[in-house]
Design an enzyme around this catalytic site. Structure first.
Site, PDB file in Angstrom:
ATOM      1  CE  LYS A 250      31.092  28.576  45.984  1.00  0.00           C
ATOM      2  NZ  LYS A 250      29.857  29.374  45.730  1.00  0.00           N
TER       3      LYS A 250
ATOM      4  CB  SER B 297      31.078  31.962  48.402  1.00  0.00           C
ATOM      5  OG  SER B 297      30.894  31.973  47.020  1.00  0.00           O
TER       6      SER B 297
END
Lengths: 188, 188
Positions: free
Chosen positions: B148, B111
């Site tokens: 993230k 991701s």
DNA sequence: AGTATAAGTGAACGCTCGTTCACTGTCAAC
DNA sequence: GTTGACAGTGAACGAGCGTTCACTTATACT
């Protein structure tokens, strides 16, 4: 405090790159007697935070140059991370095998972007004059230096970028390998 | 040999994490007298390859934990690289500021791929409970951990991946920052 | 109050440290 | 062949090392 002493020794070590002597530690810890230090060090040894070599001198152990390695982090969907200490790693020992022939370069340009190497990254490379097919190398092609994939099929050799914008480079006169890529380091 | 002695000291240092004493060097170099060592060390000091601190003890200098930094390599179009020694860097000192709160994780998942962080990369992170907008963080969102981009606008906070395949994550109950990214290390 | 445990002081010990000195062997220059 | 520089030996030195011992002070438990 349990490891207040430990961390004072650690900062001395990273500042001086050697362990302090007992008399230096009296100043470090604020004691007036070496014996007080002696007893503190004894406990640190029992706790495995420090060690002594064959004849009395202190040597750094785990947690000096070493960083805890806590496991995996999922960058995809969130998951419970196993935050338990797996091991400790020394960055130098982990990244550098042949110290004498290792050096660093800062990357400029974007031709290796599909290999996730971007402008500003630091690359750790090891001098070599041969490489295997598909290794990333620092090479001199027709007199100029560049970082690319090294390609070799049969007796044909050439360089290939990791970016569709650029074309493969076929040597006109010479293609000499200077070093092969060992690690990429990116600072934030 | 000029630095045959130097490199023997270097290997002793990286094996033992401390400098050898003069009597240990007699064995290292194959001498029978400490005086012979003394004279060798004198020359190494003159050559700047080793140093002594305020009271006689040898301390490691340049080229011990340090790696030469040779300048830039162009990953785009080939160019003459300035292969001159710019400086020397110690990997530990370069990457670790707050040793006590730094740890490592191995990345799983894709991701963060658009930030050029891929599966298998090692990330060096520093514990923290706050972060600035757009910093990459290790965070716990609704009880699960992930890596993230941290996003913050006004009093809204959320996490954003660096991969169009994934959606931003808005916390239902909690979003706690665990650490902020300091460096990415990829081994080949 | 009395005593046990822990933590620090201060002086002393033998040992190894880095350094110095006088001496020996080797090689090259003149 | 003598001289001078260089490299190594071996013994000696004072200083600082890690360690030990006897003593003091503070804290905690009966």
């Amino acid at each position: 405090m349990r490891n207040e002493h430990q961390s004072k020794i650690e900062s001395f070590y990273s500042a001086n790159k050697r362990m302090p002597s007992y008399s230096e530690m009296t100043k470090l810890f604020g004691f007036k007697s070496k014996n007080a230090v002696f007893r503190v060090v004894e406990k640190l040894i029992d706790a495995g935070m420090v060690a002594k070599d064959h004849l009395g001198r202190l040597v750094p152990t785990q947690a000096f140059g070493e960083v805890p390695m806590l496991g995996f982090i999922t960058a995809g969907l969130p998951a419970t991370v196993e935050e338990e200490l797996l091991e400790r790693v020394n960055l130098d020992d982990m990244l550098i095998q042949k110290k004498a022939s290792t050096y660093m370069l800062e990357v400029d340009g974007d031709s290796m972007i599909d290999a996730h190497i971007e402008k500003g990254d630091m690359v750790l490379v090891e001098r070599a004059n041969t490489a295997k097919d598909m290794q990333i190398v620092i090479a001199e092609i027709d007199g100029e230096f560049t970082m690319k994939y090294f390609r070799k099929e049969g007796n044909k050799v050439w360089l290939e970028p990791a970016n569709k914008k650029y074309q493969p480079l076929y040597p006109e006169h010479s293609l000499n390998i200077n070093a092969v890529l060992k690690a990429v380091i990116r600072k934030y």
